[in-house]
Design an enzyme around this catalytic site. Structure first.
Site, PDB file in Angstrom:
ATOM      1  N   PRO A  89      88.305  16.846  39.419  1.00 57.93           N
ATOM      2  CG  PRO A  89      87.827  17.273  41.653  1.00 57.93           C
ATOM      3  CD  PRO A  89      87.984  17.943  40.331  1.00 57.93           C
ATOM      4  CD  GLU A 157      99.768  21.125  28.074  1.00 55.32           C
ATOM      5  OE1 GLU A 157      99.412  22.194  27.558  1.00 55.32           O
ATOM      6  OE2 GLU A 157     100.720  20.454  27.621  1.00 55.32           O
ATOM      7  CB  CYS A 272      96.105  12.636  34.485  1.00 58.84           C
ATOM      8  SG  CYS A 272      96.385  14.391  34.691  1.00 58.84           S
TER       9      CYS A 272
HETATM   10  P1  NAI Z   1      95.680  21.746  40.204  1.00 63.29           P
HETATM   11  O1  NAI Z   1      94.770  21.233  41.244  1.00 63.29           O
HETATM   12  O2  NAI Z   1      97.158  21.725  40.425  1.00 63.29           O
HETATM   13  O3  NAI Z   1      95.306  23.256  39.838  1.00 63.29           O
HETATM   14  C1  NAI Z   1      93.986  23.708  39.669  1.00 63.29           C
HETATM   15  C2  NAI Z   1      93.881  25.091  40.284  1.00 63.29           C
HETATM   16  O4  NAI Z   1      92.607  25.640  39.928  1.00 63.29           O
HETATM   17  C3  NAI Z   1      93.950  25.117  41.811  1.00 63.29           C
HETATM   18  O5  NAI Z   1      95.038  25.931  42.224  1.00 63.29           O
HETATM   19  C4  NAI Z   1      92.587  25.712  42.243  1.00 63.29           C
HETATM   20  O6  NAI Z   1      92.691  26.568  43.366  1.00 63.29           O
HETATM   21  C5  NAI Z   1      92.192  26.494  41.005  1.00 63.29           C
HETATM   22  N1  NAI Z   1      90.759  26.744  40.885  1.00 63.29           N
HETATM   23  C6  NAI Z   1      89.723  25.876  41.039  1.00 63.29           C
HETATM   24  N2  NAI Z   1      88.559  26.487  40.810  1.00 63.29           N
HETATM   25  C7  NAI Z   1      88.841  27.787  40.515  1.00 63.29           C
HETATM   26  C8  NAI Z   1      88.055  28.932  40.171  1.00 63.29           C
HETATM   27  N3  NAI Z   1      86.732  28.827  40.074  1.00 63.29           N
HETATM   28  N4  NAI Z   1      88.680  30.100  39.954  1.00 63.29           N
HETATM   29  C9  NAI Z   1      90.032  30.204  40.039  1.00 63.29           C
HETATM   30  N5  NAI Z   1      90.847  29.149  40.341  1.00 63.29           N
HETATM   31  C10 NAI Z   1      90.250  27.954  40.568  1.00 63.29           C
HETATM   32  O7  NAI Z   1      95.323  20.921  38.881  1.00 63.29           O
HETATM   33  P2  NAI Z   1      96.271  20.585  37.630  1.00 63.29           P
HETATM   34  O8  NAI Z   1      97.122  19.395  37.901  1.00 63.29           O
HETATM   35  O9  NAI Z   1      96.912  21.834  37.134  1.00 63.29           O
HETATM   36  O10 NAI Z   1      95.181  20.098  36.579  1.00 63.29           O
HETATM   37  C11 NAI Z   1      94.270  21.004  35.973  1.00 63.29           C
HETATM   38  C12 NAI Z   1      93.578  20.272  34.848  1.00 63.29           C
HETATM   39  O11 NAI Z   1      94.529  19.869  33.863  1.00 63.29           O
HETATM   40  C13 NAI Z   1      92.851  18.997  35.290  1.00 63.29           C
HETATM   41  O12 NAI Z   1      91.671  18.879  34.536  1.00 63.29           O
HETATM   42  C14 NAI Z   1      93.814  17.896  34.896  1.00 63.29           C
HETATM   43  O13 NAI Z   1      93.155  16.687  34.602  1.00 63.29           O
HETATM   44  C15 NAI Z   1      94.455  18.458  33.643  1.00 63.29           C
HETATM   45  N6  NAI Z   1      95.791  17.958  33.344  1.00 63.29           N
HETATM   46  C16 NAI Z   1      96.715  17.780  34.348  1.00 63.29           C
HETATM   47  C17 NAI Z   1      97.984  17.333  34.038  1.00 63.29           C
HETATM   48  C18 NAI Z   1      99.008  17.122  35.133  1.00 63.29           C
HETATM   49  O14 NAI Z   1     100.049  16.553  34.829  1.00 63.29           O
HETATM   50  N7  NAI Z   1      98.771  17.558  36.347  1.00 63.29           N
HETATM   51  C19 NAI Z   1      98.412  17.071  32.661  1.00 63.29           C
HETATM   52  C20 NAI Z   1      97.389  17.349  31.691  1.00 63.29           C
HETATM   53  C21 NAI Z   1      96.137  17.770  32.042  1.00 63.29           C
END
Ligand code: NAI
Length: 481
Positions: A89, A157, A272
């Site tokens: 974030p 991604e 994003c």
């Molecule tokens: P999200 O917030 O849905 O999922 C992230 C997960 O990581 C959470 O469930 C959290 O509990 C877990 N987490 C955090 N620290 C951890 C640790 N130390 N050990 C284990 N689990 C841990 O985030 P989202 O949307 O999946 O995004 C992830 C990344 O991908 C971000 O950097 C985002 O910018 C990128 N991204 C997101 C897209 C989207 O459409 N949401 C598309 C392309 C990239």
């Protein structure tokens, strides 16, 4: 058997790994997360995220070669390739607050990988990160490696929520960045071989680490810039009587420009675009490039302008006051076919209307009441942090906000309705029935240009559509942004 572990079972980690498991039956894929409720949901019949087609993919492989677990360390220890897909974030405090990416989650994941590993691993950045994060991660891993070799790859991604499964099946490209050393190239090949199970090799682009990291930020900045460009045009269209849909069509049929991402709207949202552009701005500033930083800042400023312009239009059209008036909000997610509300324009529009003392009745087909209430009470940039770390504003919004379970209930006795998400079901509502049950004059403010304005005017509504010639009623009540 090759073992893959993905840290982070979110919107990216979950769907990406589910498709990888489906396409690579001989690879064992485990998605791990520190959030127990999230992992329990992945192992249940009600998945933690809504994404068309996802349930089907998960059901086909879960328990065979796809697993979800909270035992993060065990699965990292056992794996050959570790994807890191944790949240990144915007920083809310300290150096770079409001712009720089918060790499707390990423760093703790990297330290844990170093701690538990007893064999060489390929560590893949899936999260969107600032340029040169891989270098920092590499340092953490090598300084704590106890002689184990880690190869870092950047594999950003590009999926879009709402079409994630389709995007993962048929990506425009897969991007893999790695070191230009023999070991780096070997790691790139290993990951390319995984994707080659279903992606044609000519669509797998291999670059150096920094190019891959920067390309992800650049792609999101370019996409958001198109939306802000067409939204800036929409304001001019309203002022001059042009129709933004016609302008966008005329512009988009130029093959050099193309038709996608040219829909005028109440503004872009999602986890994003804003975060990644802020990140880009911060990187430009840190590299002594204020002009380049200012260029990208404008993309966000136009987006903020568009949300406020919309909310002001609502207030000014309704005799400059919405105090005590019921306003229906149809749609709260940042776009259709997802329950994700991070950075949704609905938050800013609703907060603005609440500040003007409106009474809101909100309906979204996928977003739960608890989520809406939390979003409207949360400090800026806090939505991407785990729930226990989110700061909730002291003053309650409960009396002014009602969350209901269908569009007819939301609009009953309302003075106006705002469409804030382009859910398909809003196109086929019985607007005659809605009109009959609303206060008069009855207003429709279409923030997504989904309703048939001509038909609605015939019914009797006063209709505002983004970037379209204005009703004579609205012309007399100009919105000041
Ligand atoms: P999200 O917030 O849905 O999922 C992230 C997960 O990581 C959470 O469930 C959290 O509990 C877990 N987490 C955090 N620290 C951890 C640790 N130390 N050990 C284990 N689990 C841990 O985030 P989202 O949307 O999946 O995004 C992830 C990344 O991908 C971000 O950097 C985002 O910018 C990128 N991204 C997101 C897209 C989207 O459409 N949401 C598309 C392309 C990239």
């Amino acid at each position: 058997m090759v073992k893959i572990c993905c840290i982070g079972a979110g919107y990216v980690g979950g769907p990406t790994m589910a498709v990888m498991a489906l396409k690579c039956p001989e690879i064992e894929v485990t998605v791990v997360d520190i959030s127990e409720p999230r992992i329990n949901a992945w192992n249940s019949d009600r998945l933690p995220i809504y994404e068309p087609g996802l349930e089907d993919v998960v059901k086909q492989c879960r328990g065979k070669n796809l697993f979800f677990s909270t035992d993060v360390e065990k699965h990292v220890f056992e794996s050959d390739i570790v994807f890191v897909s944790v949240n990144t974030p915007t920083k809310t405090q300290g150096l770079g607050a409001g712009k720089a990416a918060d790499l707390t989650y990423w760093e703790s994941a990297a330290r844990m990988i170093a701690d538990v590993s007893k064999s060489s691993k390929i560590v893949v950045e899936k999260s969107t990160v600032p340029v040169r994060t891989a270098e920092a991660i590499e340092k953490i891993l090598t300084h704590n490696s106890k002689g184990i070799e880690f190869q870092i790859l950047s594999n950003p991604e590009f999926l879009a929520e709402g079409t994630a499964i389709k995007d993962l099946y048929n990506p425009d490209r897969v991007l893999i960045g790695g070191r230009d050393t023999a070991a780096g190239q070997k790691a790139i090949k290993a990951l390319r071989d995984v994707y080659a199970h279903w992606v044609p090799v000519e669509q797998i682009i291999c670059t150096n680490l920094w190019s891959a990291e920067l390309s992800k930020l650049a792609a999101n900045a370019f996409l958001a810039q198109r939306i802000s460009s067409v939204n800036a045009m929409s304001a001019l269209c309203e002022a001059t009587g042009a129709d933004v849909t016609q302008v966008a069509h005329a512009v988009g049929t130029d093959t050099r420009i193309g038709p996608k991402f040219l829909n005028a709207s109440v503004g872009f949202g999602g986890s994003c675009f804003q975060k990644d552009i802020l990140n880009l701005i911060y990187i430009c500033e840190c590299n002594g490039l204020p002009e380049a930083a200012n260029y990208w800042k404008q993309v966000i400023k136009v987006n903020d302008y568009q949300k406020i312009r919309f909310a002001n239009r609502v207030v000014s059209s309704m005799f400059n006051t919405v105090s005590g008036k019921k306003i229906a909000i149809l749609g709260f997610a940042f776009k259709k076919d997802t329950g994700d509300t991070r950075e949704t324009p609905a938050i800013d529009v609703c907060n603005r209307l609440v500040a003007d003392k409106a009474k809101l009745s909100i309906y979204d087909p996928q977003v739960l009441e608890e989520q809406i209430r939390r979003d409207l009470s949360m400090a800026r940039f806090d939505w991407d942090h785990p729930v226990p770390l989110q700061q909730i504003k002291a003053e309650g919004i409960s009396e002014q906000v009602n969350v209901v379970s269908d569009a007819y209930e939301a609009t009953k006795d309302a003075h106006g309705l705002c469409v804030l998400t382009e859910w398909d079901e809003f196109k086929s509502l019985d607007f005659k029935k809605i009109f009959d049950n609303m206060q008069k004059p009855a207003f429709v403010f279409d923030g997504r240009n989904v309703v048939d304005a001509v038909k609605l005017r015939e019914i009797g509504f006063i209709v505002y559509s983004i970037g379209k010639p204005l009703d004579s009623w609205l012309k007399d009540m100009p919105a000041v942004a």
